[in-house]
Scaffold this motif. Structure first.
Motif, PDB file in Angstrom:
ATOM      1  N   GLU A 363     -20.185 -99.998 -11.824  1.00  0.00           N
ATOM      2  CA  GLU A 363     -21.419 -99.755 -11.998  1.00  0.00           C
ATOM      3  C   GLU A 363     -22.112 -98.150 -12.176  1.00  0.00           C
ATOM      4  OE1 GLU A 363     -23.900-102.292 -12.465  1.00  0.00           O
ATOM      5  OE2 GLU A 363     -21.988-103.461 -12.503  1.00  0.00           O
ATOM      6  N   HIS A 366     -21.531 -97.277 -15.648  1.00  0.00           N
ATOM      7  CA  HIS A 366     -22.651 -97.565 -16.494  1.00  0.00           C
ATOM      8  C   HIS A 366     -23.954 -96.670 -16.350  1.00  0.00           C
ATOM      9  CE1 HIS A 366     -20.585-101.348 -17.316  1.00  0.00           C
ATOM     10  NE2 HIS A 366     -20.859-102.011 -16.285  1.00  0.00           N
ATOM     11  N   ARG A 370     -25.254 -94.332 -19.492  1.00  0.00           N
ATOM     12  CA  ARG A 370     -26.643 -94.150 -19.718  1.00  0.00           C
ATOM     13  C   ARG A 370     -27.468 -93.036 -19.735  1.00  0.00           C
ATOM     14  NH1 ARG A 370     -28.355 -99.175 -21.335  1.00  0.00           N
ATOM     15  NH2 ARG A 370     -27.158-100.974 -20.754  1.00  0.00           N
ATOM     16  N   TYR A 388     -24.846-100.014 -25.532  1.00  0.00           N
ATOM     17  CA  TYR A 388     -24.340-100.492 -24.037  1.00  0.00           C
ATOM     18  C   TYR A 388     -24.535-101.701 -23.649  1.00  0.00           C
ATOM     19  CZ  TYR A 388     -21.802 -98.471 -20.305  1.00  0.00           C
ATOM     20  OH  TYR A 388     -20.807 -98.507 -19.051  1.00  0.00           O
ATOM     21  N   ASP A 389     -25.811-102.207 -23.992  1.00  0.00           N
ATOM     22  CA  ASP A 389     -26.445-103.486 -23.574  1.00  0.00           C
ATOM     23  C   ASP A 389     -25.443-104.481 -23.812  1.00  0.00           C
ATOM     24  OD1 ASP A 389     -28.498-102.542 -22.153  1.00  0.00           O
ATOM     25  OD2 ASP A 389     -30.041-102.910 -23.884  1.00  0.00           O
ATOM     26  N   GLU A 392     -22.136-104.338 -21.886  1.00  0.00           N
ATOM     27  CA  GLU A 392     -22.405-104.906 -20.408  1.00  0.00           C
ATOM     28  C   GLU A 392     -22.221-106.481 -20.590  1.00  0.00           C
ATOM     29  OE1 GLU A 392     -24.534-103.025 -17.307  1.00  0.00           O
ATOM     30  OE2 GLU A 392     -25.419-101.729 -18.774  1.00  0.00           O
ATOM     31  N   GLU A 393     -23.072-106.773 -21.523  1.00  0.00           N
ATOM     32  CA  GLU A 393     -22.913-108.439 -21.756  1.00  0.00           C
ATOM     33  C   GLU A 393     -21.607-108.887 -21.835  1.00  0.00           C
ATOM     34  OE1 GLU A 393     -25.546-108.771 -24.841  1.00  0.00           O
ATOM     35  OE2 GLU A 393     -27.326-108.404 -23.877  1.00  0.00           O
ATOM     36  N   ILE A 395     -18.785-107.395 -20.942  1.00  0.00           N
ATOM     37  CA  ILE A 395     -18.095-107.202 -19.715  1.00  0.00           C
ATOM     38  C   ILE A 395     -18.427-108.392 -18.573  1.00  0.00           C
ATOM     39  CG2 ILE A 395     -18.052-105.937 -17.307  1.00  0.00           C
ATOM     40  CD1 ILE A 395     -18.344-103.333 -19.349  1.00  0.00           C
ATOM     41  N   ALA A 396     -19.823-108.868 -18.682  1.00  0.00           N
ATOM     42  CA  ALA A 396     -20.540-109.868 -17.690  1.00  0.00           C
ATOM     43  C   ALA A 396     -19.769-111.396 -18.227  1.00  0.00           C
ATOM     44  CB  ALA A 396     -21.935-110.089 -17.772  1.00  0.00           C
TER      45      ALA A 396
END
Length: 465
Positions: A363, A366, A370, A388-389, A392-393, A395-396
């Protein structure tokens, strides 16, 4: 102010009456008085008295809920009363021997004398107890309104008595948003080298408070512009000479301050010292890796690796806890990893490795990544943010499918030994690493698939008995 003082009045009035009944003086002092005027106050209260420490212990033994004496050699007795934490310090003056790293403490006899040895006028105000007489011999209240940091006496004498006060000036600039008085700043500049007599632990504590203040940029500028940073955090001023390879900033120093500010904006739930230190140190490897390329470009290849080494060395010398040193250094090492992602070319395997390498720092990574985008090209900044969004998506999604943060091989050590018919030892370790890499590359293949792959790998490497 009156509302805030009513909050602390019961405990300090009671303490004042206790001391007065025995013929001793006591006063609320320093930051506690300053913070009341600033409209804020925590549960920590500072008091000063003419009673010697042994007498203070005797006076509060039956009054306080608990007592500690860790600072008694410096004239301070700590106590807890209800939710309040109090430090009661005997009137004193302290100064440094030019060859010593520890202050010499001498007790004083008057409140006015004690206030005269305080670091800044805004911290040299007091409230005598139990009568609540306001004492401000050095114009601290005026300085508070003017938001200026000025020493009670000549700054040269104040800083010579305790050189750490020069760092405190920068720290209060960060915490309170106050400006340093020109005379005090001139003395800081002239006497910067004197800070080297102060212990690493005391310097670390001030720097940490500065970094975690509301306006760390202001504090850092005071350090760099006065020359103090060259002695306590030399990696920072060295960045002033390095031109950012993107040519979007005057230099890497300015870029670093912006990254720090942007990291602060991304925090949740208060200052994150690990994130802030990583933002401050993320580019410190650039001076050593700077290379001039064809076409006028400048490169800093592997500056993240060099930066991590420098960060580890600097924070270690400042006596930070080992876990803090490790976490900050790791973030510095990883801060460029995302730039290999391109527009989404990473395989799921690469995403898994990104998460595995970041571990519990994901986290924070991240946020650092950014924050490290400081381009003035709005279109480019938006594109980087969208990319980067997307990462992260992914990764989720993988985390939901595979509990990514807990990735382990599908076979444990006992199962590896049973399948290969080997005892505990290096072969099991090598097999475990092979299965972990396979899990990263291929995802879940099931125990049968993992066992089959393990046997094939062991055969190819001559590891079967």
């Amino acid at each position: 102010m009156s509302e805030l003082f009513r909050k602390i009045a019961p405990v300090v009035d009671e303490l004042g009456e206790l001391f007065a009944a025995r013929g001793y003086e006591i006063a609320l002092v320093g930051g506690s008085v300053r913070d009341v005027f600033l409209g804020r106050i925590g549960n920590d209260l500072d008091l000063t008295t003419d009673a010697r420490p042994e007498t203070v212990l005797e006076l509060i033994r039956d009054w306080a809920d608990s007592i500690w004496t860790i600072g008694i050699d410096f004239g301070t007795v700590g106590a807890r009363k209800g939710n309040w934490l109090l430090e009661i310090t005997t009137y004193r003056s302290e100064s440094y021997d030019p060859k010593s790293r520890k202050p010499d403490v001498a007790y004083g006899d008057t409140l006015e004398g004690d206030l005269a040895r305080r670091d800044f006028a805004v911290n040299a105000m007091a409230l005598r107890l139990p009568g609540r007489e306001f004492v401000d011999p050095h114009g601290g209240l005026d300085d508070l309104h003017a938001k200026v940091l000025r020493t009670p006496g000549p700054p040269e004498r104040s800083f010579d008595d305790d050189p750490l006060r020069m760092l405190r000036a920068a720290r209060f600039a960060s915490q309170l948003g106050f400006a340093v008085d020109p005379a005090a700043f001139a003395a800081m500049t002239a006497m910067a080298g004197r800070i080297e007599i102060v212990s690493a632990e005391r310097i670390r504590d001030e720097l940490d408070k500065l970094i975690c203040g509301d306006q760390p940029r202001a504090g850092l500028r005071n350090l760099v512009d006065s020359g103090l940073a060259a002695h306590v955090l030399p990696e920072l001023p060295r960045l002033r000479l390095e031109i950012d390879e993107h040519h979007r900033h005057k230099d890497v120093y300015e870029h670093t301050l912006i990254v720090l500010e942007q990291a602060v904006d991304l925090e949740e739930g208060g200052p994150d010292r690990i994130l802030r230190w990583a933002a401050l140190m993320h580019d410190v490897g650039k001076p050593k890796t700077r290379r001039h390329e064809a076409g006028g470009r400048v490169s800093f290849h592997h500056h993240e690796v060099v930066g991590a080494q420098l960060t580890k060395k600097r924070l270690g010398e400042l006596r930070f806890p080992k876990d803090v040193v490790a976490d900050v250094s790791r973030l510095v090492e990883l801060h460029l990893r995302f730039h290999g992602y391109g527009s989404g070319e990473w395989t799921d395997s690469a995403v898994r490795r990104y998460v595995r390498d970041a571990g519990h720092l994901l986290e924070r990574l991240h946020k650092l990544t950014r924050a490290d985008c400081t381009t003035r090209n709005r279109r480019k900044a938006q594109a980087l943010s969208r990319t980067y969004d997307q990462l992260e998506e992914r990764i989720a999604r993988l985390a939901e499918e595979e509990e990514l943060g807990k990735i382990r091989p599908e076979l444990d050590g006992n199962e590896i030994q049973e399948i290969l018919g080997v005892p505990p030892g290096p072969v099991v370790g090598r097999a475990y690493k092979f299965l972990l890499d396979m899990r990263m590359d291929q995802g879940i293949v099931g125990k049968e698939g993992a066992a089959e792959a393990l046997r094939a790998w062991a055969g190819e490497n001559g590891l079967l008995p």
